[in-house]
Design a protein around this motif. Sequence first.
Motif, mmCIF file in Angstrom:
data_model
loop_
_atom_site.group_PDB
_atom_site.id
_atom_site.type_symbol
_atom_site.label_atom_id
_atom_site.label_comp_id
_atom_site.label_asym_id
_atom_site.label_seq_id
_atom_site.Cartn_x
_atom_site.Cartn_y
_atom_site.Cartn_z
ATOM 1 N N LEU A 154 -4.824 56.127 30.073
ATOM 2 C CA LEU A 154 -5.436 57.383 29.639
ATOM 3 C C LEU A 154 -6.552 57.140 28.633
ATOM 4 O O LEU A 154 -7.588 57.820 28.647
ATOM 5 N N ALA A 155 -6.350 56.166 27.765
ATOM 6 C CA ALA A 155 -7.315 55.888 26.698
ATOM 7 C C ALA A 155 -8.647 55.372 27.224
ATOM 8 O O ALA A 155 -9.679 55.524 26.561
ATOM 9 N N THR A 156 -8.639 54.762 28.413
ATOM 10 C CA THR A 156 -9.889 54.237 28.973
ATOM 11 C C THR A 156 -10.860 55.350 29.329
ATOM 12 O O THR A 156 -12.069 55.127 29.371
ATOM 13 N N SER A 157 -10.331 56.561 29.564
ATOM 14 C CA SER A 157 -11.211 57.671 29.935
ATOM 15 C C SER A 157 -11.411 58.688 28.809
ATOM 16 O O SER A 157 -12.348 59.484 28.859
ATOM 17 N N ASN A 158 -10.543 58.649 27.806
ATOM 18 C CA ASN A 158 -10.647 59.628 26.718
ATOM 19 C C ASN A 158 -10.005 59.032 25.470
ATOM 20 O O ASN A 158 -8.788 58.834 25.424
ATOM 21 N N SER A 159 -10.797 58.787 24.453
ATOM 22 C CA SER A 159 -10.298 58.128 23.241
ATOM 23 C C SER A 159 -9.297 58.986 22.475
ATOM 24 O O SER A 159 -8.535 58.464 21.652
ATOM 25 N N LEU A 160 -9.258 60.295 22.728
ATOM 26 C CA LEU A 160 -8.274 61.145 22.063
ATOM 27 C C LEU A 160 -6.853 60.752 22.455
ATOM 28 O O LEU A 160 -5.920 60.844 21.644
ATOM 29 N N TYR A 161 -6.686 60.287 23.700
ATOM 30 C CA TYR A 161 -5.358 59.844 24.133
ATOM 31 C C TYR A 161 -4.973 58.537 23.446
ATOM 32 O O TYR A 161 -3.782 58.270 23.224
ATOM 33 N N ALA A 162 -5.953 57.717 23.106
ATOM 34 C CA ALA A 162 -5.670 56.496 22.339
ATOM 35 C C ALA A 162 -5.170 56.868 20.941
ATOM 36 O O ALA A 162 -4.199 56.288 20.432
ATOM 37 N N LYS A 163 -5.824 57.843 20.329
ATOM 38 C CA LYS A 163 -5.404 58.299 18.995
ATOM 39 C C LYS A 163 -4.014 58.921 19.049
ATOM 40 O O LYS A 163 -3.159 58.663 18.175
ATOM 41 N N GLU A 209 3.286 72.792 25.416
ATOM 42 C CA GLU A 209 3.107 74.100 24.780
ATOM 43 C C GLU A 209 2.219 74.034 23.543
ATOM 44 O O GLU A 209 1.604 75.033 23.170
ATOM 45 N N THR A 210 2.117 72.872 22.929
ATOM 46 C CA THR A 210 1.168 72.720 21.824
ATOM 47 C C THR A 210 -0.258 72.780 22.346
ATOM 48 O O THR A 210 -1.103 73.489 21.781
ATOM 49 N N ILE A 211 -0.542 72.047 23.419
ATOM 50 C CA ILE A 211 -1.921 72.079 23.928
ATOM 51 C C ILE A 211 -2.268 73.466 24.467
ATOM 52 O O ILE A 211 -3.406 73.921 24.314
ATOM 53 N N LYS A 212 -1.295 74.145 25.050
ATOM 54 C CA LYS A 212 -1.544 75.508 25.527
ATOM 55 C C LYS A 212 -1.803 76.459 24.364
ATOM 56 O O LYS A 212 -2.628 77.369 24.465
ATOM 57 N N MET A 213 -1.110 76.247 23.255
ATOM 58 C CA MET A 213 -1.308 77.076 22.069
ATOM 59 C C MET A 213 -2.746 76.974 21.561
ATOM 60 O O MET A 213 -3.312 77.940 21.040
ATOM 61 N N PHE A 214 -3.347 75.789 21.739
ATOM 62 C CA PHE A 214 -4.732 75.592 21.316
ATOM 63 C C PHE A 214 -5.747 75.939 22.410
ATOM 64 O O PHE A 214 -6.943 75.684 22.262
ATOM 65 N N GLY A 215 -5.276 76.525 23.511
ATOM 66 C CA GLY A 215 -6.178 76.987 24.556
ATOM 67 C C GLY A 215 -6.579 75.931 25.568
ATOM 68 O O GLY A 215 -7.490 76.150 26.364
ATOM 69 N N LYS A 216 -5.908 74.788 25.573
ATOM 70 C CA LYS A 216 -6.219 73.717 26.520
ATOM 71 C C LYS A 216 -5.308 73.830 27.738
ATOM 72 O O LYS A 216 -4.112 74.062 27.610
ATOM 73 N N LYS A 217 -5.881 73.660 28.915
ATOM 74 C CA LYS A 217 -5.079 73.681 30.134
ATOM 75 C C LYS A 217 -4.410 72.324 30.344
ATOM 76 O O LYS A 217 -4.951 71.281 29.978
ATOM 77 N N SER A 273 0.647 64.763 19.076
ATOM 78 C CA SER A 273 -0.157 64.228 20.181
ATOM 79 C C SER A 273 -0.862 65.360 20.911
ATOM 80 O O SER A 273 -2.050 65.260 21.252
ATOM 81 N N GLY A 274 -0.126 66.448 21.155
ATOM 82 C CA GLY A 274 -0.753 67.614 21.784
ATOM 83 C C GLY A 274 -1.849 68.202 20.923
ATOM 84 O O GLY A 274 -2.904 68.630 21.431
ATOM 85 N N ALA A 275 -1.632 68.231 19.620
ATOM 86 C CA ALA A 275 -2.650 68.743 18.698
ATOM 87 C C ALA A 275 -3.877 67.848 18.682
ATOM 88 O O ALA A 275 -5.020 68.321 18.655
ATOM 89 N N ILE A 276 -3.655 66.534 18.710
ATOM 90 C CA ILE A 276 -4.774 65.580 18.666
ATOM 91 C C ILE A 276 -5.664 65.717 19.886
ATOM 92 O O ILE A 276 -6.894 65.795 19.767
ATOM 93 N N VAL A 277 -5.061 65.748 21.073
ATOM 94 C CA VAL A 277 -5.890 65.831 22.291
ATOM 95 C C VAL A 277 -6.531 67.207 22.421
ATOM 96 O O VAL A 277 -7.468 67.379 23.210
ATOM 97 N N SER A 278 -6.042 68.181 21.654
ATOM 98 C CA SER A 278 -6.642 69.526 21.640
ATOM 99 C C SER A 278 -7.643 69.700 20.504
ATOM 100 O O SER A 278 -8.131 70.805 20.278
ATOM 101 N N LYS A 279 -7.912 68.610 19.772
ATOM 102 C CA LYS A 279 -8.896 68.602 18.681
ATOM 103 C C LYS A 279 -8.516 69.552 17.550
ATOM 104 O O LYS A 279 -9.359 70.263 16.996
ATOM 105 N N ALA A 280 -7.249 69.551 17.204
ATOM 106 C CA ALA A 280 -6.784 70.364 16.069
ATOM 107 C C ALA A 280 -7.340 69.807 14.766
ATOM 108 O O ALA A 280 -7.665 68.621 14.659
#
Length: 275
Positions: free
Chosen positions: A127-136, A52-60, A187-194
């Motif tokens: 997950l981090a191998t394809s997107n560094s945001l998941y590593a963060k 619900e955090t990622i959805k709040m930021f408009g990410k599917k 974590s949801g905020a990070i991958v949504s680039k908050a």
Amino acid sequence: MNKESFLKILEENKILVETRAYDYFDKDYSLAEALLYAIDAGKRIRANLYFETIKMFGKKISNQDIDFALALEMVHAYSLVHDDLPAMDDDDMRRGKPSLHIKFGEDKAILAGDALLNEAASIIFSLATSNSLYAKAGKYLFDHTGYKGMIEGQVLDLRRPETYEKDYLLNVYDKKTSDLFKAAIISGAIVSKASNEEVKILEDYAYKLGLAYQIQDDLLEDTYKDELNILNIMQKTDAIDLLDAINKDAKVNILKFNNNDFLLLLVDYLSVRKR
């Protein structure tokens, strides 16, 4: 959003992560049954917080997000398995069924907890191998569930002094519960680039949500004299007043965001729940 819509979303998110959990474990391995037993419980609040955090930021919600939510639930499940062991809280029941060490033995319970934590890390590395945001996001998760966070809370609980003040109790609740709530939300905020400011606000929301969750747990306890419980240090009416004040502050934080209905309703939902 009304209560019915809220409960529907809660259940839909629960099904997403539970379906993935069942498919994840290889049934040919000897620990698979115990691992599925360990993770097959609860309302998936932490997965819901992440989704619900990622959805709040408009990410599917993507397949990668479902995997990250599963990693969060694995970390939560491992902590409960280990908490129930005789050397820790020594609980025979967990959510209406035998604790894992009662059903499968202490040896398998220890190993299942270890395996869940390892698998959570493995998922996040993938997950981090394809997107560094998941590593963060993964680093934030493990920073807040390690010896400075969730595990520290368990130590402070197990080795609590005979007498303690409100600050001590709230610090334990921050570490034991709020830190994993923070991990799910941030974590949801990070991958949504908050933004950093948005992260700061959400951290405070998660902190207060965790405190409220634990205080409500305390209020539901029938016997608590030998446990860490707010009713050991204040009257029930004062504890309820504190809970209400914490919930109010949590709502103030989340109202700063658009599309906040679920996270807003969650505050009251966690404070009126029954076991």
